[in-house]
Design a protein around this motif. Sequence first.
Motif, PDB file in Angstrom:
ATOM      1  N   PHE A   1     -10.388   3.266   9.522  1.00  0.00           N
ATOM      2  CA  PHE A   1      -9.609   3.148   8.291  1.00  0.00           C
ATOM      3  C   PHE A   1      -8.595   2.032   8.484  1.00  0.00           C
ATOM      4  O   PHE A   1      -7.804   2.054   9.422  1.00  0.00           O
ATOM      5  CB  PHE A   1      -8.892   4.471   7.989  1.00  0.00           C
ATOM      6  N   LEU A   2      -8.664   1.032   7.597  1.00  0.00           N
ATOM      7  CA  LEU A   2      -7.713  -0.077   7.647  1.00  0.00           C
ATOM      8  C   LEU A   2      -6.627   0.195   6.598  1.00  0.00           C
ATOM      9  O   LEU A   2      -6.876   0.062   5.391  1.00  0.00           O
ATOM     10  CB  LEU A   2      -8.430  -1.401   7.358  1.00  0.00           C
ATOM     11  N   PRO A   3      -5.433   0.605   7.025  1.00  0.00           N
ATOM     12  CA  PRO A   3      -4.411   1.057   6.076  1.00  0.00           C
ATOM     13  C   PRO A   3      -3.927  -0.022   5.115  1.00  0.00           C
ATOM     14  O   PRO A   3      -3.437   0.281   4.035  1.00  0.00           O
ATOM     15  CB  PRO A   3      -3.258   1.525   6.982  1.00  0.00           C
ATOM     16  N   THR A   4      -4.029  -1.282   5.501  1.00  0.00           N
ATOM     17  CA  THR A   4      -3.534  -2.334   4.615  1.00  0.00           C
ATOM     18  C   THR A   4      -4.430  -2.540   3.407  1.00  0.00           C
ATOM     19  O   THR A   4      -3.976  -2.981   2.360  1.00  0.00           O
ATOM     20  CB  THR A   4      -3.411  -3.671   5.368  1.00  0.00           C
ATOM     21  N   THR A   5      -5.710  -2.249   3.535  1.00  0.00           N
ATOM     22  CA  THR A   5      -6.624  -2.472   2.406  1.00  0.00           C
ATOM     23  C   THR A   5      -7.275  -1.198   1.901  1.00  0.00           C
ATOM     24  O   THR A   5      -7.875  -1.198   0.832  1.00  0.00           O
ATOM     25  CB  THR A   5      -7.761  -3.427   2.818  1.00  0.00           C
ATOM     26  N   GLY A   6      -7.192  -0.126   2.666  1.00  0.00           N
ATOM     27  CA  GLY A   6      -7.840   1.126   2.269  1.00  0.00           C
ATOM     28  C   GLY A   6      -9.329   1.147   2.566  1.00  0.00           C
ATOM     29  O   GLY A   6     -10.022   2.089   2.194  1.00  0.00           O
TER      30      GLY A   6
ATOM     31  N   TYR B   1      -6.933  -2.019  -6.858  1.00  0.00           N
ATOM     32  CA  TYR B   1      -5.762  -1.397  -6.230  1.00  0.00           C
ATOM     33  C   TYR B   1      -4.715  -1.119  -7.300  1.00  0.00           C
ATOM     34  O   TYR B   1      -4.561  -1.915  -8.232  1.00  0.00           O
ATOM     35  CB  TYR B   1      -5.151  -2.335  -5.181  1.00  0.00           C
TER      36      TYR B   1
ATOM     37  N   LYS C   1      -5.849   2.467  -3.167  1.00  0.00           N
ATOM     38  CA  LYS C   1      -7.125   1.781  -3.404  1.00  0.00           C
ATOM     39  C   LYS C   1      -8.051   2.757  -4.100  1.00  0.00           C
ATOM     40  O   LYS C   1      -8.219   3.896  -3.655  1.00  0.00           O
ATOM     41  CB  LYS C   1      -7.765   1.345  -2.093  1.00  0.00           C
TER      42      LYS C   1
ATOM     43  N   ILE D   1      -2.594   3.391   0.599  1.00  0.00           N
ATOM     44  CA  ILE D   1      -2.637   2.302   1.580  1.00  0.00           C
ATOM     45  C   ILE D   1      -1.231   1.752   1.781  1.00  0.00           C
ATOM     46  O   ILE D   1      -0.308   2.078   1.023  1.00  0.00           O
ATOM     47  CB  ILE D   1      -3.571   1.150   1.135  1.00  0.00           C
TER      48      ILE D   1
ATOM     49  N   ARG E   1      -8.080  -7.163  -5.887  1.00  0.00           N
ATOM     50  CA  ARG E   1      -7.966  -8.008  -4.682  1.00  0.00           C
ATOM     51  C   ARG E   1      -9.201  -8.899  -4.640  1.00  0.00           C
ATOM     52  O   ARG E   1     -10.309  -8.431  -4.411  1.00  0.00           O
ATOM     53  CB  ARG E   1      -7.877  -7.121  -3.438  1.00  0.00           C
TER      54      ARG E   1
END
Lengths: 84, 346
Positions: A19-24, B203, B221, B237, B265
């Motif tokens: 899981f990449l928290p900056t992009t979801g 987003y 997101k 996020i 995005r």
Amino acid sequence: MSSTQISTSLAVSENGFLFLPTTGETFTVNETGRFILRRLQEGREQQEIISSLIDEFDVEPVDAQRDVLDFIGQLRQYHLTDTQ
Amino acid sequence: MKIAVTGLNNTDNPAPGVPVIRALRDRWPDSLHVVGLLYDALEPGAYLADVADANYMIPYPSAGLEQLFTRISSIHEVEKFDIIIPTLDSELNGFIKLAPRLAALGIKLFLPTEDQLRLRSKDKLVDFCSAHGIIVPRNVLATSVQDLYTIAQEFEYPVAIKGIFYDAAIVNNLDEAIAAFRRMQAKWGLPVVVQEFIAGDEYNVCALGDGARTIGAVAMKKLYVTDKGKGWSGITINDPALLEIAQKTIAALQWRGGIELEFIRERETNSYYLLEINPRFPAWVYLAVGAGQNLPAALVDLITGAAVTPFEKYSVGKMFVRYSWDHITDIAQFESLTVHGALRHG
């Protein structure tokens, strides 16, 4: 070969769910992916990871090298790494 | 405390009323009396006993403000609520105009001014974003079918055709654009917004402003989007860039109340394009509560003058997964709303 640094914010579960928290964004990796990812997070060099992959999975060096480079390529493609 | 809330329409295009009430009940589980204000006798939230204690029909804004005021006054004589939280875009202008008269009855609201509301409207979005360094898709404001013939000169298909209040359709050619234009015009009036299509992931940010500061903001997101473009699942996020745009927007608008910012995005550049600024909490506002920011309760604190400390963080990786549920009720409830314009629980 250069070392590859995994994004510090990337959350990796024991099951190989990323899981990449900056992009979801979320990803799943298989056992081999988890093996490589864990060693990248430990800061291991690519050649060292290839050698340990050969030992662990009993694969030919050429296959192990291709797998590690392909996998790192995919990590980069999804912006999950910072190459040093 | 007695609070009236609009927008209990929990269909596949859900309004924010039910999650706003859920958030308030989380904060005040035993001391809250909620009055649902309905535009339709089949707004699902009215039939759920644990949502509003009492529900009343009110006239559509198009019926005129005088009728709306008269109806709210008569409901207020019975229910004596202290606060109204309007949750729908299309009713805000009317409630802003009525706010002084409602205040004279002892009813408080916390809303932007008419000017602030206008500044973020879909037909002013490009001007607003350009003035504040926010990336935004280009658009054309169409007031007739004739205007659609310029689309091919301005943008490449597909483009988004948007109603001035709600609704959007992605169209791939002039024929589809004309059909969507007519549908939006019939439903929401003019102008119809023709917006450049940006390919990427969606987003959103849900936030609360007190007229100067951002009291709280949660970024999400969308994980699952319905055919109506509604987020049916999402995950919180933490992208500082996204929250910075939200704070910049709230500060520039001096926004008072709930707000939602919708972004795409862009796939190639990873830039956030601001698609819309919605002047109220979104239907997914309960995710913000689940992530640690009870923004509807903070809104009530702002209204009542209680001390409000801005939220500084929230849980990242919290998800909402929406579902539909067939609630079984008796025709007597439907009759009560249809004949008497009221439905009380308990």
